[in-house]
Design a protein around this motif. Structure first.
Motif, PDB file in Angstrom:
ATOM      1  N   ALA A 119       0.823  -1.206   0.000  1.00 25.73           N
ATOM      2  CA  ALA A 119       0.000   0.000   0.000  1.00 25.73           C
ATOM      3  C   ALA A 119       0.858   1.258   0.000  1.00 25.73           C
ATOM      4  O   ALA A 119       2.068   1.223   0.258  1.00 25.73           O
ATOM      5  CB  ALA A 119      -0.917  -0.001   1.220  1.00 25.73           C
ATOM      6  N   ASP A 120       0.224   2.374  -0.279  1.00 20.22           N
ATOM      7  CA  ASP A 120       0.882   3.672  -0.173  1.00 20.22           C
ATOM      8  C   ASP A 120       1.330   3.901   1.274  1.00 20.22           C
ATOM      9  O   ASP A 120       0.589   3.592   2.217  1.00 20.22           O
ATOM     10  CB  ASP A 120      -0.102   4.758  -0.595  1.00 20.22           C
ATOM     11  N   ALA A 121       2.525   4.444   1.445  1.00 22.36           N
ATOM     12  CA  ALA A 121       3.063   4.634   2.799  1.00 22.36           C
ATOM     13  C   ALA A 121       2.323   5.700   3.579  1.00 22.36           C
ATOM     14  O   ALA A 121       2.397   5.736   4.812  1.00 22.36           O
ATOM     15  CB  ALA A 121       4.551   4.979   2.725  1.00 22.36           C
ATOM     16  N   GLY A 122       1.597   6.564   2.897  1.00 17.29           N
ATOM     17  CA  GLY A 122       0.801   7.581   3.579  1.00 17.29           C
ATOM     18  C   GLY A 122      -0.552   7.039   3.978  1.00 17.29           C
ATOM     19  O   GLY A 122      -0.840   6.810   5.156  1.00 17.29           O
ATOM     20  N   GLU A 123      -1.403   6.762   2.983  1.00 13.56           N
ATOM     21  CA  GLU A 123      -2.737   6.258   3.267  1.00 13.56           C
ATOM     22  C   GLU A 123      -2.730   4.879   3.917  1.00 13.56           C
ATOM     23  O   GLU A 123      -3.622   4.543   4.690  1.00 13.56           O
ATOM     24  CB  GLU A 123      -3.575   6.213   1.985  1.00 13.56           C
ATOM     25  N   GLY A 124      -1.725   4.080   3.606  1.00 14.58           N
ATOM     26  CA  GLY A 124      -1.711   2.712   4.130  1.00 14.58           C
ATOM     27  C   GLY A 124      -1.039   2.544   5.476  1.00 14.58           C
ATOM     28  O   GLY A 124      -1.072   1.464   6.065  1.00 14.58           O
ATOM     29  N   ALA A 125      -0.440   3.607   6.003  1.00 12.37           N
ATOM     30  CA  ALA A 125       0.385   3.488   7.210  1.00 12.37           C
ATOM     31  C   ALA A 125      -0.399   2.952   8.406  1.00 12.37           C
ATOM     32  O   ALA A 125       0.095   2.096   9.156  1.00 12.37           O
ATOM     33  CB  ALA A 125       1.006   4.841   7.556  1.00 12.37           C
ATOM     34  N   ARG A 126      -1.622   3.444   8.606  1.00 12.15           N
ATOM     35  CA  ARG A 126      -2.396   3.008   9.771  1.00 12.15           C
ATOM     36  C   ARG A 126      -2.758   1.535   9.679  1.00 12.15           C
ATOM     37  O   ARG A 126      -2.697   0.799  10.673  1.00 12.15           O
ATOM     38  CB  ARG A 126      -3.656   3.858   9.906  1.00 12.15           C
ATOM     39  N   ALA A 127      -3.140   1.078   8.475  1.00 12.99           N
ATOM     40  CA  ALA A 127      -3.495  -0.334   8.303  1.00 12.99           C
ATOM     41  C   ALA A 127      -2.271  -1.232   8.476  1.00 12.99           C
ATOM     42  O   ALA A 127      -2.344  -2.288   9.124  1.00 12.99           O
ATOM     43  CB  ALA A 127      -4.118  -0.550   6.929  1.00 12.99           C
ATOM     44  N   ILE A 128      -1.136  -0.819   7.911  1.00 13.28           N
ATOM     45  CA  ILE A 128       0.099  -1.595   8.088  1.00 13.28           C
ATOM     46  C   ILE A 128       0.469  -1.653   9.561  1.00 13.28           C
ATOM     47  O   ILE A 128       0.825  -2.709  10.094  1.00 13.28           O
ATOM     48  CB  ILE A 128       1.235  -0.978   7.245  1.00 13.28           C
ATOM     49  N   GLY A 129       0.374  -0.508  10.239  1.00 10.52           N
ATOM     50  CA  GLY A 129       0.664  -0.471  11.668  1.00 10.52           C
ATOM     51  C   GLY A 129      -0.272  -1.354  12.467  1.00 10.52           C
ATOM     52  O   GLY A 129       0.142  -2.038  13.412  1.00 10.52           O
ATOM     53  N   ALA A 130      -1.570  -1.361  12.102  1.00 11.72           N
ATOM     54  CA  ALA A 130      -2.536  -2.205  12.813  1.00 11.72           C
ATOM     55  C   ALA A 130      -2.178  -3.679  12.665  1.00 11.72           C
ATOM     56  O   ALA A 130      -2.259  -4.456  13.631  1.00 11.72           O
ATOM     57  CB  ALA A 130      -3.939  -1.940  12.281  1.00 11.72           C
ATOM     58  N   ALA A 131      -1.779  -4.088  11.464  1.00  6.29           N
ATOM     59  CA  ALA A 131      -1.385  -5.477  11.245  1.00  6.29           C
ATOM     60  C   ALA A 131      -0.151  -5.836  12.071  1.00  6.29           C
ATOM     61  O   ALA A 131      -0.094  -6.891  12.709  1.00  6.29           O
ATOM     62  CB  ALA A 131      -1.119  -5.712   9.760  1.00  6.29           C
TER      63      ALA A 131
END
Length: 296
Positions: A119-131
Motif C-alpha cells: 500500500a501507499d506509505a501515507g494512506e496505508g500506514a495506519r493499516a500496516i501499523g494495525a497489522a
C-alpha cells in the motif's frame, strides 16, 4: 474507438519519452511499428489486441512491467490530475484493505500476515501499523507474499522498516530517467506500531509474487533479516507509471530502476530466488515447521 495506429502512436509516445532505458525504447518503437505495418494486429480487438502488443513489446524488451492493458469498464481518457495512475492505485488500495488480506496468530505464538499489495506509505500506514500491532508479541512471523502483485515502493520500504531497529538502514535507490536523479530509500524513523526485532521472519513467495512484493522479499533476504521460502518470483524490478491511451486501454511504462543497497543489483528478469526452493502450495507448511523447530 481510435484505430490501432492511433492507439499504438499514443502508447509508443509514452514509451519513447518515459521508458527508463531510452535506447531500448527506440528499439521497441521500431519493432511495434513494423508489426503494425505487417498487419499483425488486423482483426484484433479489445483484450486480444492489448495482449498481442504486450507480447511483442516484451519480445523486444523483456520487461514484465512494460504492458498495454485492457479494462472492460471505461475510464477517463486521461485523468485530470495527470498523476501516472496514482489516484486509481489509491482507490484500489482502499478497496483491497490496503493490501492486507489476513492477520493470524498460529499455534505456538507464531504470527502470519497475508499481504496482497504494498500500500501507499501515507494512506496505508495506519493499516500496516494495525497489522504489525497484532503480531507484535509473537515469537516468529510468516510474511506471506505468495499472492502479492506489487504496489508502492514507499509502502515496501515501510514494511521493511518494521524489521530493522532504526532509521539507519539504506534499503535501495531508485534511478529515475525523467529527472536523471536517484532517490534513496532508508528505513523509517517513526512507525505507527512496534518494530519486529530479534525474532525469526520467513517470507513466502511464488511465481505470482511481483514488483513491490519482490522488493520486500529481496531486501529482507539481502540483509539476511528473513529466510525466503517458496518459488522464484516473477522478476519485475522497475517502478512504473500508467497512462490512459483510450477509455479502455492503458499503457504501463517503467520509468525508473531499482538498485539494492547491499547487492548493487535487483531482481529484474530473474526474480527473487528463495533460500528454500519448495512449491508455493507447501511453502506455508515448510515455513511454519521451520519456525516451530527453530523456537524449540
Amino acid at each position: 474507438m481510435p484505430s490501432h495506429a492511433e492507439i499504438i502512436d499514443r502508447a509508443l509516445d509514452r514509451i519513447v519519452t518515459g521508458y527508463v532505458f531510452p535506447q531500448r525504447a527506440v528499439e521497441v518503437d521500431q519493432a511495434i511499428r513494423a508489426r503494425l505495418a505487417s498487419g499483425a494486429y488486423d482483426g484484433l480487438g479489445g483484450a486480444a489486441f492489448c495482449a498481442a502488443v504486450t507480447t511483442h513489446l516484451q519480445e523486444v524488451c523483456p520487461d514484465k512491467h512494460l504492458r498495454l492493458l485492457w479494462q472492460d469498464e471505461p475510464r477517463a481518457a486521461e485523468p485530470a490530475e495527470g498523476d501516472g495512475g496514482r489516484a486509481a492505485f489509491l482507490a484500489l488500495m482502499r478497496a483491497e484493505n490496503q493490501g492486507i488480506r489476513r492477520c493470524e496468530q498460529l499455534d505456538g505464538n507464531i504470527g502470519c500476515l497475508d499481504i496482497r499489495w504494498m500500500a501507499d506509505a501515507g494512506e496505508g500506514a495506519r493499516a500496516i501499523g494495525a497489522a504489525m500491532e497484532l503480531v507484535a508479541h509473537t515469537r516468529a512471523l510468516l510474511l506471506d507474499l505468495r499472492k502479492c502483485r506489487g504496489g508502492s515502493p514507499a509502502g515496501a520500504a515501510m514494511w521493511c522498516s518494521y524489521f530493522f531497529p532504526d532509521d539507519q538502514v539504506h534499503l535501495n535507490d531508485f534511478y529515475e530517467r525523467a529527472t536523471d536523479s536517484t532517490r534513496q530509500f532508508w528505513t523509517l524513523s517513526h512507525l505507527p506500531a512496534p518494530r519486529y526485532l530479534y525474532r525469526p521472519v520467513y517470507v513466502l513467495t511464488s511465481t505470482t509474487t511481483f514488483s513491490g512484493g519482490e522488493d520486500v522479499a529481496y531486501t529482507l533476504q539481502a540483509y539476511e533479516r528473513a529466510e525466503v521460502i517458496g518459488e522464484t518470483t516473477r522478476g519485475g524490478a522497475h517502478p512504473t507509471k500508467r497512462h490512459a491511451v483510450t477509455e479502455h486501454i492503458t499503457v504501463a511504462v517503467p520509468t525508473a530502476r531499482t538498485i539494492n543497497a547491499v547487492t548493487g543489483g535487483n531482481w529484474e528478469g530473474v526474480g527473487v530466488r528463495p533460500d528454500r526452493d519448495v512449491p508455493a502450495d507447501t511453502a506455508f507448511e515448510v515455513a511454519y515447521k521451520a519456525a516451530l523447530e527453530r523456537l524449540a
